[in-house]
Design a protein around this motif. Sequence first.
Motif, short mmCIF file in Angstrom:
data_model
loop_
_atom_site.label_atom_id
_atom_site.label_comp_id
_atom_site.label_asym_id
_atom_site.label_seq_id
_atom_site.Cartn_x
_atom_site.Cartn_y
_atom_site.Cartn_z
N LEU A 121 0.82 -1.22 0.00
CA LEU A 121 0.00 0.00 0.00
C LEU A 121 0.86 1.27 0.00
O LEU A 121 0.56 2.22 -0.72
CB LEU A 121 -0.93 0.02 1.22
CG LEU A 121 -2.03 -1.04 1.25
CD1 LEU A 121 -2.84 -0.91 2.53
CD2 LEU A 121 -2.93 -0.92 0.02
N ARG A 122 1.90 1.26 0.82
CA ARG A 122 2.76 2.47 0.93
C ARG A 122 3.35 2.84 -0.42
O ARG A 122 3.52 4.03 -0.72
CB ARG A 122 3.88 2.24 1.94
CG ARG A 122 3.39 2.35 3.37
CD ARG A 122 4.56 2.37 4.36
NE ARG A 122 4.07 2.00 5.68
CZ ARG A 122 4.31 0.83 6.28
NH1 ARG A 122 5.07 -0.07 5.69
NH2 ARG A 122 3.80 0.58 7.46
N ALA A 123 3.64 1.85 -1.24
CA ALA A 123 4.23 2.10 -2.56
C ALA A 123 3.27 2.88 -3.45
O ALA A 123 3.69 3.48 -4.44
CB ALA A 123 4.59 0.77 -3.21
N GLN A 124 1.99 2.92 -3.10
CA GLN A 124 1.02 3.62 -3.93
C GLN A 124 0.70 5.03 -3.42
O GLN A 124 -0.26 5.66 -3.86
CB GLN A 124 -0.26 2.78 -4.05
CG GLN A 124 0.07 1.43 -4.69
CD GLN A 124 -1.15 0.57 -4.86
OE1 GLN A 124 -2.13 1.00 -5.46
NE2 GLN A 124 -1.11 -0.63 -4.32
N GLU A 125 1.49 5.49 -2.46
CA GLU A 125 1.44 6.87 -1.98
C GLU A 125 0.06 7.34 -1.51
O GLU A 125 -0.45 8.37 -1.98
CB GLU A 125 1.99 7.82 -3.05
CG GLU A 125 3.43 7.47 -3.43
CD GLU A 125 3.99 8.39 -4.51
OE1 GLU A 125 3.21 9.15 -5.13
OE2 GLU A 125 5.20 8.34 -4.74
N PRO A 126 -0.56 6.61 -0.60
CA PRO A 126 -1.80 7.11 -0.02
C PRO A 126 -1.53 8.32 0.88
O PRO A 126 -0.38 8.52 1.30
CB PRO A 126 -2.30 5.92 0.81
CG PRO A 126 -1.07 5.15 1.15
CD PRO A 126 -0.13 5.33 0.00
N ALA A 127 -2.57 9.09 1.20
CA ALA A 127 -2.40 10.24 2.09
C ALA A 127 -2.11 9.76 3.51
O ALA A 127 -1.32 10.36 4.24
CB ALA A 127 -3.66 11.10 2.07
N SER A 128 -2.76 8.67 3.92
CA SER A 128 -2.51 8.10 5.25
C SER A 128 -2.97 6.65 5.26
O SER A 128 -3.80 6.25 4.44
CB SER A 128 -3.26 8.89 6.33
OG SER A 128 -4.66 8.66 6.23
N ILE A 129 -2.42 5.88 6.19
CA ILE A 129 -2.87 4.50 6.38
C ILE A 129 -3.18 4.31 7.86
O ILE A 129 -2.32 4.56 8.71
CB ILE A 129 -1.81 3.46 5.97
CG1 ILE A 129 -1.38 3.66 4.51
CG2 ILE A 129 -2.36 2.04 6.17
CD1 ILE A 129 -0.29 2.68 4.06
N THR A 130 -4.40 3.90 8.15
CA THR A 130 -4.79 3.54 9.51
C THR A 130 -5.06 2.04 9.50
O THR A 130 -5.72 1.54 8.60
CB THR A 130 -6.09 4.29 9.92
OG1 THR A 130 -5.86 5.70 9.79
CG2 THR A 130 -6.50 3.97 11.35
#
Length: 179
Positions: A121-130
Motif C-alpha cells: 500500500l505504501r508504494a502507492q502513496e496514499p495520504a494516510s494509512i490507519t
Amino acid sequence: MHQTDKIQIHDLSFVPLLSEDEIRERVAAIGQELTNHLAGKNPLFISILSGAFVFASDLIRTFDSHCEIGFVKLKSYQGTRSSGDVQTVMGLDKSLKDRHLVVVEDIVDTGRTLHFFLEHLRAQEPASITTVTFLRKPEAAQFPVQVDFVGYDINDRFVVGYGLDYDGLGRNLAGVWTV
Ligand code: XMP
Ligand code: MG
C-alpha cells in the motif's frame, strides 16, 4: 449459528471466548474512534478477505461519516498455522494515491500478512494509512507492524467465529470461540 457452550468443528472442540454482545460494543467504540480520527476525509476502508468481511461490515456501519469500501484477497494461511509468503490474489481497482486508507484485518498473528500488505500500500502513496484489527495475538508477533486500533489482544490459541474459520467452517458464528 446457534450458540451452545461447546462446538465441534472437524477434529477440534471450541469453547466461547467473546460474546456477540461484547463484540458489538467493542466494534461500536472503535467505529467512534475512527469517526473522530477520519470524519470528513472520505476514507477508503480496505477489508482483507475472507476473514475480515464480518468485522468490516459491522465496522463501516459504526463509522459516522462518508466512506468507501474495497476488498482485497491475500493468501498466506492454511489449517491452524500461519505459513508461506503473502500474495495478492485479488486486488483493488481504484487508485490509492492521496487517499486515506483504513486497512481492516480479522486477526494479526505473526504479523506477516499485514506487514507485506502495508508495504504494498505504501508504494502507492496514499495520504494516510490507519490499521485496524479485530484480534491480535501479541505472543505470536514476528513481523514489525503498525496496528492503530485493536479490538482484543488474545492468547496465542486458535480461534474461530465472527468471520474466522477453521478449514472453511465457523465463519458464521456470531461470537468468537477458542480451542
Ligand atoms: P499472520 O501470521 O499473517 O496471520 O499475522 C494473519 C492471518 O492468519 C489467519 N489466522 C487465523 N485464522 N484463526 C483463524 O481462523 C486463528 O486463530 C488465526 N490466526 C491467524 C487469518 O487469516 C489472518 O488473516
Ligand atoms: Mg482462515
